[in-house]
Design a protein around this motif. Structure first.
Motif, mmCIF file in Angstrom:
data_model
loop_
_atom_site.group_PDB
_atom_site.id
_atom_site.type_symbol
_atom_site.label_atom_id
_atom_site.label_comp_id
_atom_site.label_asym_id
_atom_site.label_seq_id
_atom_site.Cartn_x
_atom_site.Cartn_y
_atom_site.Cartn_z
ATOM 1 N N GLU A 226 0.848 -1.200 0.000
ATOM 2 C CA GLU A 226 0.000 0.000 0.000
ATOM 3 C C GLU A 226 0.881 1.246 0.000
ATOM 4 O O GLU A 226 1.922 1.302 0.650
ATOM 5 N N GLU A 227 0.414 2.278 -0.710
ATOM 6 C CA GLU A 227 1.218 3.485 -0.902
ATOM 7 C C GLU A 227 0.642 4.655 -0.118
ATOM 8 O O GLU A 227 -0.579 4.826 -0.028
ATOM 9 N N LEU A 228 1.539 5.454 0.428
ATOM 10 C CA LEU A 228 1.206 6.708 1.110
ATOM 11 C C LEU A 228 1.796 7.840 0.277
ATOM 12 O O LEU A 228 3.017 7.935 0.120
ATOM 13 N N LEU A 229 0.939 8.689 -0.292
ATOM 14 C CA LEU A 229 1.391 9.821 -1.113
ATOM 15 C C LEU A 229 1.897 10.931 -0.197
ATOM 16 O O LEU A 229 1.166 11.416 0.667
ATOM 17 N N THR A 230 3.153 11.325 -0.381
ATOM 18 C CA THR A 230 3.743 12.341 0.482
ATOM 19 C C THR A 230 4.052 13.654 -0.233
ATOM 20 O O THR A 230 4.212 14.679 0.424
ATOM 21 N N GLU A 231 4.164 13.650 -1.552
ATOM 22 C CA GLU A 231 4.451 14.905 -2.241
ATOM 23 C C GLU A 231 4.087 14.809 -3.710
ATOM 24 O O GLU A 231 4.343 13.791 -4.360
ATOM 25 N N LEU A 232 3.506 15.879 -4.230
ATOM 26 C CA LEU A 232 3.342 16.092 -5.661
ATOM 27 C C LEU A 232 4.367 17.122 -6.098
ATOM 28 O O LEU A 232 4.618 18.088 -5.386
ATOM 29 N N SER A 233 4.935 16.925 -7.255
ATOM 30 C CA SER A 233 5.805 17.936 -7.849
ATOM 31 C C SER A 233 5.399 18.090 -9.308
ATOM 32 O O SER A 233 5.928 17.404 -10.194
ATOM 33 N N CYS A 234 4.418 18.962 -9.525
ATOM 34 C CA CYS A 234 3.888 19.177 -10.872
ATOM 35 C C CYS A 234 4.907 19.925 -11.725
ATOM 36 O O CYS A 234 5.626 20.800 -11.232
ATOM 37 N N LYS A 235 4.954 19.590 -12.997
ATOM 38 C CA LYS A 235 5.838 20.247 -13.954
ATOM 39 C C LYS A 235 4.985 21.072 -14.916
ATOM 40 O O LYS A 235 3.826 20.751 -15.173
ATOM 41 N N PHE A 236 5.563 22.122 -15.470
ATOM 42 C CA PHE A 236 4.753 23.144 -16.115
ATOM 43 C C PHE A 236 5.108 23.343 -17.578
ATOM 44 O O PHE A 236 6.211 23.047 -18.029
ATOM 45 N N ARG A 237 4.120 23.869 -18.301
ATOM 46 C CA ARG A 237 4.293 24.328 -19.678
ATOM 47 C C ARG A 237 3.878 25.798 -19.728
ATOM 48 O O ARG A 237 2.986 26.234 -18.990
ATOM 49 N N ARG A 238 4.504 26.529 -20.634
ATOM 50 C CA ARG A 238 4.302 27.986 -20.658
ATOM 51 C C ARG A 238 2.843 28.372 -20.860
ATOM 52 O O ARG A 238 2.305 29.217 -20.142
ATOM 53 N N ASP A 239 2.180 27.755 -21.827
ATOM 54 C CA ASP A 239 0.799 28.150 -22.127
ATOM 55 C C ASP A 239 -0.135 27.888 -20.957
ATOM 56 O O ASP A 239 -1.004 28.714 -20.644
ATOM 57 N N SER A 240 0.041 26.739 -20.308
ATOM 58 C CA SER A 240 -0.864 26.405 -19.209
ATOM 59 C C SER A 240 -0.617 27.313 -18.004
ATOM 60 O O SER A 240 -1.554 27.726 -17.319
ATOM 61 N N VAL A 241 0.645 27.648 -17.741
ATOM 62 C CA VAL A 241 0.960 28.578 -16.643
ATOM 63 C C VAL A 241 0.316 29.940 -16.907
ATOM 64 O O VAL A 241 -0.290 30.540 -16.020
ATOM 65 N N ALA A 242 0.452 30.417 -18.128
ATOM 66 C CA ALA A 242 -0.137 31.716 -18.465
ATOM 67 C C ALA A 242 -1.646 31.701 -18.246
ATOM 68 O O ALA A 242 -2.216 32.654 -17.690
ATOM 69 N N GLY A 243 -2.295 30.619 -18.643
ATOM 70 C CA GLY A 243 -3.739 30.528 -18.457
ATOM 71 C C GLY A 243 -4.131 30.518 -16.993
ATOM 72 O O GLY A 243 -5.111 31.174 -16.591
ATOM 73 N N GLU A 244 -3.377 29.790 -16.170
ATOM 74 C CA GLU A 244 -3.702 29.727 -14.741
ATOM 75 C C GLU A 244 -3.499 31.085 -14.069
ATOM 76 O O GLU A 244 -4.303 31.498 -13.225
ATOM 77 N N LEU A 245 -2.422 31.768 -14.431
ATOM 78 C CA LEU A 245 -2.169 33.080 -13.832
ATOM 79 C C LEU A 245 -3.209 34.109 -14.265
ATOM 80 O O LEU A 245 -3.706 34.895 -13.454
ATOM 81 N N GLU A 246 -3.537 34.092 -15.537
ATOM 82 C CA GLU A 246 -4.547 35.048 -16.019
ATOM 83 C C GLU A 246 -5.904 34.789 -15.388
ATOM 84 O O GLU A 246 -6.636 35.720 -15.034
ATOM 85 N N ALA A 247 -6.245 33.512 -15.196
ATOM 86 C CA ALA A 247 -7.523 33.173 -14.555
ATOM 87 C C ALA A 247 -7.573 33.663 -13.119
ATOM 88 O O ALA A 247 -8.649 33.983 -12.586
ATOM 89 N N ALA A 248 -6.404 33.743 -12.469
ATOM 90 C CA ALA A 248 -6.350 34.192 -11.076
ATOM 91 C C ALA A 248 -6.312 35.713 -10.948
ATOM 92 O O ALA A 248 -6.399 36.238 -9.829
ATOM 93 N N GLY A 249 -6.168 36.419 -12.073
ATOM 94 C CA GLY A 249 -6.187 37.876 -12.019
ATOM 95 C C GLY A 249 -4.843 38.533 -12.234
ATOM 96 O O GLY A 249 -4.670 39.709 -11.892
ATOM 97 N N PHE A 250 -3.876 37.801 -12.820
ATOM 98 C CA PHE A 250 -2.566 38.372 -13.088
ATOM 99 C C PHE A 250 -2.439 38.763 -14.561
ATOM 100 O O PHE A 250 -3.152 38.244 -15.416
ATOM 101 N N ARG A 251 -1.498 39.669 -14.841
ATOM 102 C CA ARG A 251 -1.306 40.183 -16.200
ATOM 103 C C ARG A 251 0.186 40.440 -16.415
ATOM 104 O O ARG A 251 0.990 40.235 -15.527
ATOM 105 N N ASP A 252 0.530 40.931 -17.609
ATOM 106 C CA ASP A 252 1.903 41.362 -17.922
ATOM 107 C C ASP A 252 2.941 40.312 -17.563
ATOM 108 O O ASP A 252 3.907 40.576 -16.854
ATOM 109 N N LEU A 253 2.755 39.101 -18.067
ATOM 110 C CA LEU A 253 3.678 38.015 -17.739
ATOM 111 C C LEU A 253 5.017 38.218 -18.447
ATOM 112 O O LEU A 253 5.063 38.492 -19.648
ATOM 113 N N ARG A 254 6.100 38.103 -17.677
ATOM 114 C CA ARG A 254 7.464 38.060 -18.226
ATOM 115 C C ARG A 254 8.038 36.691 -17.922
ATOM 116 O O ARG A 254 7.845 36.149 -16.842
#
Length: 317
Positions: free
Chosen positions: A273-301
């Motif tokens: 049996e497994e006990l999950l202790t950590e997630l480490s998600c990896k990112f792509r530029r387009d998806s990060v931009a979408g998540e930030l914009e959805a949260a109310g951020f702009r002017d991404l560098r």
């Protein structure tokens, strides 16, 4: 130093999360409880391992790009979430100081001892810099953090990857709600890459990450009167291709019965049996931009290393 999170608060939070996560199916624990004194030492050791590229890649990026980030941020205050030793932060502080605007550094961490040590060192190095350390859990206290000027809030080390997608949406929304218009959010993000390289970073040949993972059981033993036998579990790092994330788990070697005396709780583990202790998600530029914009951020560098293994992203509220 301001204390929003006491030792009793932290223990109560651990108790609640342990009761909820260990009683769930499948079982889980949040990764923030890795970081007792021993866990912090082990993580510092991990950052120096040859397999663990994120820390050195992020530091190299900051060395090369900190001045561009500081200039674009227009910040007077650097507020760092999960500041730890504040080692890489010095690159940002130097760059912000050169803009002529920097007045204050606000390190935020759950560990009062880590904050005290980091601030004592910085006070010697930078006698003109105002230091406002805060002992806090940034999942709970974002709206209570100091605002002594226009801030750049930094969350480095790809810590955002410890949240799944719904958790990131909640967290980024909370950060945005706690910020004033024009303030900046600087994120360090580990990018999607070859799964073999990713798994090796979380399952090093020397076994340091395995020891770090197993340390979570020792935290439960010490803090909640549990009787986990760490030798009865093995470390597992697995790439989840569908969710594009590393999952760190502890696997029961044999059936086990664990008592957490301070919670009056008994937990049963089946063999394997497994006990999950950590997630480490990896990112792509387009998806990060979408998540930030959805949260109310702009002017991404966006800044990346030549291999596009890691990114620094600055977004404005």
């Amino acid at each position: 130093m301001t204390t929003l999170l006491t030792a009793d608060d932290l223990r109560q939070s651990l108790a609640e999360d342990a009761r909820t996560g260990l009683s769930a199916s499948p079982k889980w624990l949040p990764p923030k409880y890795f970081y007792d004194e021993r866990g912090s030492e082990l993580f510092e050791e991990i950052t120096r391992l040859p397999e663990y590229y994120p820390t050195r890649t992020e530091r190299a990026l900051l060395t090369e790009r900190a001045q561009e980030i500081a200039d674009a941020s227009d910040a007077e205050v650097l507020l760092e979430l999960g500041s730890g030793s504040s080692e890489k932060t010095r690159l940002l502080l130097d760059a912000l100081d050169r803009t002529g605007r920097l007045t204050t550094y606000v390190p935020v961490d759950v560990s009062a001892s880590a904050l005290t040590q980091a601030m004592d060192a910085l006070a010697e190095e930078r006698p003109g810099l105002v230091l406002e350390g805060v002992v806090a859990d940034f999942d709970r206290h974002l709206g209570q953090l100091p605002t002594p000027g226009r801030r750049m809030i930094a969350l480095l080390g790809s810590t955002l990857g410890n949240y799944d997608r719904p958790g990131r949406a909640r967290f980024l929304g909370s950060v945005a709600a706690a910020m004033r218009p024009g303030e900046g959010l600087l994120l360090g993000l580990d990018l999607v890459k070859d799964p073999g390289q990713l798994v090796a970073a979380y399952d090093d040949a020397a076994g340091v990450t395995a020891e770090f993972n197993l340390n979570a059981l020792r935290v439960l033993n010490r803090s909640l009167g549990a009787d986990f036998d760490p030798d009865g579990f093995r470390h597992l790092a697995r790439w989840n291709a569908e969710e594009e994330r590393i999952e760190m788990r502890l696997v029961a070697q044999d059936p086990a019965r664990v008592e957490l005396s301070e919670l009056d709780l008994v937990i049963e583990f089946d063999k394997g049996e497994e006990l999950l202790t950590e997630l480490s998600c990896k990112f792509r530029r387009d998806s990060v931009a979408g998540e930030l914009e959805a949260a109310g951020f702009r002017d991404l560098r966006w800044w990346t290393d030549p291999d596009e293994a890691y990114a620094l992203v600055l977004a404005k509220r």
